[in-house]
Enzyme design. Structure first.
Site, PDB file in Angstrom:
ATOM      1  N   ASP A  50       3.955   9.157  -2.685  1.00  0.00           N
ATOM      2  CA  ASP A  50       2.422   8.662  -2.700  1.00  0.00           C
ATOM      3  C   ASP A  50       2.135   7.147  -2.978  1.00  0.00           C
ATOM      4  O   ASP A  50       2.584   6.969  -4.186  1.00  0.00           O
ATOM      5  CB  ASP A  50       1.885   9.744  -3.618  1.00  0.00           C
ATOM      6  N   TYR A  55      -2.087   0.207  -5.351  1.00  0.00           N
ATOM      7  CA  TYR A  55      -0.797   0.180  -6.241  1.00  0.00           C
ATOM      8  C   TYR A  55      -0.018  -1.207  -6.099  1.00  0.00           C
ATOM      9  O   TYR A  55       0.473  -1.610  -6.666  1.00  0.00           O
ATOM     10  CB  TYR A  55       0.056   1.247  -6.070  1.00  0.00           C
ATOM     11  N   LYS A  80      -3.374   4.878   1.016  1.00  0.00           N
ATOM     12  CA  LYS A  80      -4.950   5.349   0.742  1.00  0.00           C
ATOM     13  C   LYS A  80      -5.748   4.003   1.219  1.00  0.00           C
ATOM     14  O   LYS A  80      -5.275   2.734   0.985  1.00  0.00           O
ATOM     15  CB  LYS A  80      -5.368   5.697  -0.609  1.00  0.00           C
ATOM     16  N   HIS A 113      -9.464   6.614  -0.844  1.00  0.00           N
ATOM     17  CA  HIS A 113      -8.881   6.549  -2.225  1.00  0.00           C
ATOM     18  C   HIS A 113     -10.117   7.000  -3.287  1.00  0.00           C
ATOM     19  O   HIS A 113      -9.744   7.910  -4.098  1.00  0.00           O
ATOM     20  CB  HIS A 113      -8.622   5.120  -2.638  1.00  0.00           C
TER      21      HIS A 113
END
Length: 278
Positions: A50, A55, A80, A113
């Site tokens: 994930d 990120y 996302k 998200h």
């Protein structure tokens, strides 16, 4: 690395696809560490990774999958659409950009998200995800951090329900009402921050249950998630913890132990409030 049969059960999604119930999260894993850490997770047996645009480590996740020598169809990849990519055209461009960073032709699951209700573009964004799925760029589509009202609105305005809602969920924030809504809509619950970033690991009730089974408090919490039917993806950069978090299929919590964990709910978030974040 050759693919080996996984011990991880899968969960059936409403669109006919299946998702591994235990995955590996790379939130807050620095890009320079992501390849090594993700490769170690894949070597341990994880087959569900994930990640997210936010990120800043999608490229490294893709590198790790290729370094592991696994076939693309043997690894389940989630990414996302972040808050600055809400809107129809922006969301479609965002997935194309994520696929370029991952160096993949598709992802298995693409999520919004956060709903960012202050922008009021999540319905438009959801319509773009429906199209992206139809185009084959993502096998499944879902949301993250959506509250009941957000879920009901996208279903009412598009006729398409997400396959999952990824929400903050741990013993101190159990969200029973939202989980009931998921059940009513046939939406799978995914738990982020399943260990409350470690905040629950010293809880006496969890420590006592762990001692009874000869496991750690973290393993007890992950087992609790699995028995609830949640999809869960703990994050760690520590090799021993990566292995420990995967070793949660050799014991079963009793009904009384599950009830004891349910009693720990405080309604306490460690992350942002989805109604105001973004």
């Amino acid at each position: 690395m050759a693919s080996t049969p996984s011990t991880v059960p899968t969960v059936q999604l409403r669109d006919g696809e299946q998702i591994p119930q235990l995955g590996f999260g790379v939130f807050q894993v620095p890009p320079e560490e992501t390849v090594e850490v993700t490769l170690r997770a894949l070597e341990t047996g994880y087959r569900h990774i994930d990640t997210a645009k936010a990120y800043n480590n999608e490229a490294e996740v893709g590198q790790a999958v290729r370094a592991a020598g696994l076939a693309r169809e043997d690894v389940y990849i989630t990414t996302k659409c972040f808050n600055d990519d809400h809107g129809h055209d922006q969301a479609k461009r965002a997935l194309h950009a994520s696929l370029e960073r991952l160096e993949m032709s598709h992802v298995d699951l693409y999520l919004i998200h956060w709903p960012v209700p202050s922008k009021d573009r999540y319905v438009e964004t959801w319509k773009a995800l429906v199209e992206l799925q139809q185009e084959g760029l993502t096998r499944s589509i879902g949301v993250s951090n959506f509250q009941q009202a957000h879920l009901e609105r996208i279903v009412a305005e598009t006729g398409v329900a997400p396959v999952v809602n990824q929400i903050e969920l741990h013993p101190y924030l159990q969200q029973p009402g939202l989980r009931r809504e998921h059940a009513d809509l046939n939406v799978v619950t995914e738990a982020w921050s399943p260990l409350a970033q470690g905040a629950v690991l010293d809880d006496p009730a969890l420590v006592e249950i762990a001692e009874r089974h000869g496991v750690t408090a973290g393993q007890v919490v992950l087992r609790w998630h699995l028995q609830l039917g949640n999809v869960v993806f703990p994050k760690s950069v520590t090799p021993s913890r990566i292995a420990e978090n995967f070793d949660v299929f050799g014991f079963t919590l009793t009904g009384d132990e599950v009830s004891a964990i349910e009693a720990l709910d405080r309604g306490e978030r460690i992350g942002p409030d989805p109604d105001t974040f973004g």
